[in-house]
Write an enzyme that holds these catalytic residues in place. Sequence first.
Site, mmCIF file in Angstrom:
data_model
loop_
_atom_site.group_PDB
_atom_site.id
_atom_site.type_symbol
_atom_site.label_atom_id
_atom_site.label_comp_id
_atom_site.label_asym_id
_atom_site.label_seq_id
_atom_site.Cartn_x
_atom_site.Cartn_y
_atom_site.Cartn_z
ATOM 1 N N HIS A 193 -12.408 28.849 -23.601
ATOM 2 C CA HIS A 193 -13.603 29.322 -22.904
ATOM 3 C C HIS A 193 -14.821 28.739 -23.611
ATOM 4 O O HIS A 193 -15.046 28.978 -24.803
ATOM 5 C CB HIS A 193 -13.677 30.853 -22.914
ATOM 6 N N CYS A 194 -15.602 27.958 -22.886
ATOM 7 C CA CYS A 194 -16.749 27.271 -23.474
ATOM 8 C C CYS A 194 -18.040 27.963 -23.034
ATOM 9 O O CYS A 194 -18.408 27.909 -21.855
ATOM 10 C CB CYS A 194 -16.765 25.802 -23.036
#
Length: 487
Positions: A193-194
Amino acid sequence: MTPGGSGPMREREYSQISTHSSSPMESPQKKQPLARRKWQVFPGRNKFFCNGRIMMARQIGVFYLTLVLILVTSGLFFTFDCPYLAVKITPAIPVVGGILFFFVMGTLLRTSFSDPGVLPRATPDEAADLERQIDIANGSSAGGYRPPPRTKEVVINGQTVKLKYCFTCKIFRPPRASHCSLCDNCVERFDHHCPWVGNCVGKRNYRFFYMFILSLSFLTIFIFAFVITHVILRSQQGGFLSALKDSPASVLEAVVCFFAVWSIVGLSGFHTYLISSNQTTNEDIKGSWSSKRGNYNPYSYGNILTNCCTALCGPLAPSLIDRRGLVQADTPQPAAPSNGITMYGATQSQSNMCDQDQCIQSTKFVLQAAATPLLQTEPSIIGGDEPPLPGKTTIGAPCATLAHGQPTPPSSMPNLTAETVLTDMIPLKEEYEGHQFLTPEEAPSPPGMLPAGSPITHSHTMHMLNLASQDSLHEDSVRGLVKLSSV
């Protein structure tokens, strides 16, 4: 009929009947709710824009910071540096910079606004069926003992891979899938998850993420290099300090690019290694295919070029959640058939129906108890030759018995009159031997209420007057209760 008299009739004929009623006799057909899209009832923690076309994570504050850094740095470069460099060096510098900028923005928005590969959650029926299969496979566990872990094993290219059960999505996750705790979704081929792009990185947007960080690395290096070139060229004319004073924006750009280039270039190199070995960030951090464990990567093709082509040039998988599809409404229950009269309780709950039926039944019981002294022990003559009073109805058939304790739905005309109440309440003559009912003609009436020329005989009149004088109190009670019930 005269033309003047037809006007009110036409008004009454075409007058609109209000259907907005709060009574229990209203129509069972309800207004159909508006159709809803699936993104409006999506169970994950995501934000949707443009009617579900744009899908992002709920925490997008860092994404706005990414946009500001790219837009401000590039804007300063095109405003203060490119005009000088285009004249002193070549006009190709702003052109190349513009191409890199639009490519960076395009891949960033494509990564941030797309579905990363979210897996749909199981429906209640599917979850119940899966639970039964798990119970059958694991057997019933005794109370107080922890159930065995819910996993399945599959073999991929000779390597055993475990499929874990997701208690949130109620599914066995496919290979390489994982549940994102921030978005609360299971993502296929989950990488990470960025927060910088405001979305998860998975199977459907990984290639765009890699292109974004790779192009951003080139843009950062490009801006940093030509900003330093601009400062050096100006310092040759009037000194280094004068060059900094003449272009303070170049100093800000150089500082931002200097601190950003290391992390961006390092991230690009790390994902280049992952693509060449056909791994994900999640697998590399966990060491799933570490040689120390004696495992090997079953997804690698054994060739760097093939792995890169598979990750970057392979077909794009379709979205599985259909976020812009319509929510399937439940099948409406058919309305109960009725013969021109709306069935009681069609639009009310069962409790309301029971309450109103009990209230009506109790009122009828009170009326019946008050009307009992009006029953006569001697038979009275119900003359078939005597015409009825105007506006009255003669009881020519036995009255229907009242089923005590059984709810009686009200009719579409809830106004109660003396004839209907007494006709419904007084039991059959066969049930009470030696008693006789009072007909509407024999019912006592106050003086002055009988019309002139009434066909009632003198004996009947005297009989009713004597009855009224003896039971006037009961008569007044009955009439008062009838008026209250009609209201």
